[in-house]
Write a protein that holds these residues in place. Structure first.
Motif, PDB file in Angstrom:
ATOM      1  N   ASP A 179     -25.807 -13.142  16.989  1.00  0.00           N
ATOM      2  CA  ASP A 179     -25.821 -12.854  18.425  1.00  0.00           C
ATOM      3  C   ASP A 179     -26.505 -13.975  19.198  1.00  0.00           C
ATOM      4  O   ASP A 179     -26.003 -14.438  20.233  1.00  0.00           O
ATOM      5  CB  ASP A 179     -26.532 -11.520  18.669  1.00  0.00           C
ATOM      6  CG  ASP A 179     -26.585 -11.171  20.155  1.00  0.00           C
ATOM      7  OD1 ASP A 179     -25.521 -10.911  20.741  1.00  0.00           O
ATOM      8  OD2 ASP A 179     -27.694 -11.177  20.731  1.00  0.00           O
ATOM      9  N   ARG A 183     -24.485 -16.845  21.867  1.00  0.00           N
ATOM     10  CA  ARG A 183     -24.957 -16.960  23.252  1.00  0.00           C
ATOM     11  C   ARG A 183     -25.451 -18.380  23.530  1.00  0.00           C
ATOM     12  O   ARG A 183     -25.191 -18.945  24.596  1.00  0.00           O
ATOM     13  CB  ARG A 183     -26.084 -15.965  23.513  1.00  0.00           C
ATOM     14  CG  ARG A 183     -25.665 -14.516  23.498  1.00  0.00           C
ATOM     15  CD  ARG A 183     -26.875 -13.601  23.683  1.00  0.00           C
ATOM     16  NE  ARG A 183     -26.496 -12.230  23.461  1.00  0.00           N
ATOM     17  CZ  ARG A 183     -25.926 -11.459  24.375  1.00  0.00           C
ATOM     18  NH1 ARG A 183     -25.686 -11.942  25.586  1.00  0.00           N
ATOM     19  NH2 ARG A 183     -25.592 -10.214  24.105  1.00  0.00           N
ATOM     20  N   ILE A 222     -18.535 -14.033  25.192  1.00  0.00           N
ATOM     21  CA  ILE A 222     -19.732 -14.387  25.953  1.00  0.00           C
ATOM     22  C   ILE A 222     -19.339 -15.287  27.122  1.00  0.00           C
ATOM     23  O   ILE A 222     -18.513 -16.186  26.976  1.00  0.00           O
ATOM     24  CB  ILE A 222     -20.762 -15.123  25.056  1.00  0.00           C
ATOM     25  CG1 ILE A 222     -21.032 -14.334  23.777  1.00  0.00           C
ATOM     26  CG2 ILE A 222     -22.053 -15.389  25.819  1.00  0.00           C
ATOM     27  CD1 ILE A 222     -21.648 -12.973  23.982  1.00  0.00           C
ATOM     28  N   GLY A 226     -24.006 -16.880  29.372  1.00  0.00           N
ATOM     29  CA  GLY A 226     -24.644 -16.131  28.297  1.00  0.00           C
ATOM     30  C   GLY A 226     -24.551 -14.627  28.385  1.00  0.00           C
ATOM     31  O   GLY A 226     -25.213 -13.926  27.611  1.00  0.00           O
ATOM     32  N   GLN A 227     -23.717 -14.108  29.269  1.00  0.00           N
ATOM     33  CA  GLN A 227     -23.576 -12.661  29.404  1.00  0.00           C
ATOM     34  C   GLN A 227     -22.493 -12.134  28.465  1.00  0.00           C
ATOM     35  O   GLN A 227     -21.477 -12.794  28.246  1.00  0.00           O
ATOM     36  CB  GLN A 227     -23.232 -12.300  30.854  1.00  0.00           C
ATOM     37  CG  GLN A 227     -24.283 -12.734  31.851  1.00  0.00           C
ATOM     38  CD  GLN A 227     -23.797 -12.653  33.284  1.00  0.00           C
ATOM     39  OE1 GLN A 227     -22.662 -13.025  33.592  1.00  0.00           O
ATOM     40  NE2 GLN A 227     -24.664 -12.188  34.169  1.00  0.00           N
ATOM     41  N   THR A 228     -22.700 -10.931  27.947  1.00  0.00           N
ATOM     42  CA  THR A 228     -21.707 -10.301  27.078  1.00  0.00           C
ATOM     43  C   THR A 228     -20.599  -9.698  27.927  1.00  0.00           C
ATOM     44  O   THR A 228     -20.847  -8.816  28.762  1.00  0.00           O
ATOM     45  CB  THR A 228     -22.353  -9.202  26.219  1.00  0.00           C
ATOM     46  OG1 THR A 228     -23.379  -9.782  25.416  1.00  0.00           O
ATOM     47  CG2 THR A 228     -21.320  -8.555  25.313  1.00  0.00           C
TER      48      THR A 228
END
Length: 280
Positions: A179, A183, A222, A226-228
């Motif tokens: 994870d 990111r 992503i 850097g946001q999911t």
């Protein structure tokens, strides 16, 4: 642009693995995806005699994937094994579909955590990109995600989206590292990162396979900041991510890391900004 992430568990059974590809690709197309991404080792799972199953890019496995992608009108990205040097194989990604034909051989081999991929695999030597609907995609495989320069090289070659296909070996902290790394690579390059791992066999009720890399699941898309945007569970799944590629310029305006990066040479001197891209 809609991108499908097909998180599967491949096995040693090539026909069964192709059926997984066919089923997930059809479902992805029905969902409106332009590209469907499968994991590393989709053709055949690790822990099997790879030299015996390796096929060239014009062999029967790749040809049936090409036929499927042409039939459905969707780009399929997946991991397979092609012949390498000295009895080894190449850990290859094939991207194929309408107007697309690209392949990438894994550059950074997984000689880590007690596993020696280089014993059976020949390393690749160059990056690979392809274009769909005006958007450039860069390719990478599993352990590559620990090496930022590859992703920067893809970005320098025009990539707005970096794909990483993996068979991410489980272990203490490994899911968290996965994870963090996907990111980080998005933030390093202000690109979208589409990360597709093999599903977690344990979560799927399958036995462990010792030190052989299989998967932890948790595939994701992503954003450049850097946001999911979409995330998968540990179990087999098909996840649809909607990438707003038009927002890339805004993200790079806010976070101009590519423009600001300065190469530091062996003597410790910094070059001018914007002169940093090095293709592996």
């Amino acid at each position: 642009m809609k991108i499908a992430i097909a998180q599967i568990n491949s096995t040693s059974d090539l026909p069964a693995n192709f059926e997984l590809v066919s089923d997930h690709a059809r479902r992805a197309r029905e969902a409106g995806a332009a590209v469907v991404v499968f994991p590393e080792a989709t053709m055949c799972a690790f822990g099997n005699p790879l030299a015996e199953i390796a096929q060239p890019l014009d062999g029967p496995w790749a040809q049936q994937v090409r036929t499927l992608s042409a039939e459905l009108g969707i780009v399929i990205v997946h991991g397979m094994f092609t012949p390498g040097e000295d009895g080894r194989v190449r850990n290859t990604l094939l991207a194929t579909g309408p107007g697309v034909e690209a392949s990438y051989d894994k550059i950074h081999l997984y000689d880590a955590f007690g596993f020696a991929e280089s014993d059976t695999v020949t390393a690749g030597e160059s990056i690979a990109t392809f274009e769909v609907e005006g958007t450039v995609f860069g390719l990478s495989t599993c352990y590559d995600v620990r090496f930022p320069d590859l992703y920067r090289a893809n970005a320098a070659a025009g990539a707005a989206v970096n794909i990483v296909c993996a068979s991410w070996g489980d272990g203490p902290g490994k899911a968290g590292q996965w994870d963090t790394l996907i990111r980080a690579r998005a933030l390093d390059t202000t690109t979208f990162v589409v990360a597709c791992d093999q599903a977690d066999p344990a979560a799927s009720g399958k036995p462990a396979a010792g030190s052989t890399p299989l998967g932890v699941g948790h595939s994701a898309a992503i954003s450049p900041l850097g946001q999911t945007l979409a995330a998968a569970p540990p179990t087999p799944s098909l996840t649809i991510a909607d990438l707003d590629v038009a927002s890339l310029g805004d993200a790079r305006g806010k976070l101009p890391v590519l423009a600001n990066t300065r190469r530091i040479d062996a003597a410790g001197s910094a070059a001018a900004p914007g002169t940093t891209a090095v293709h592996p």
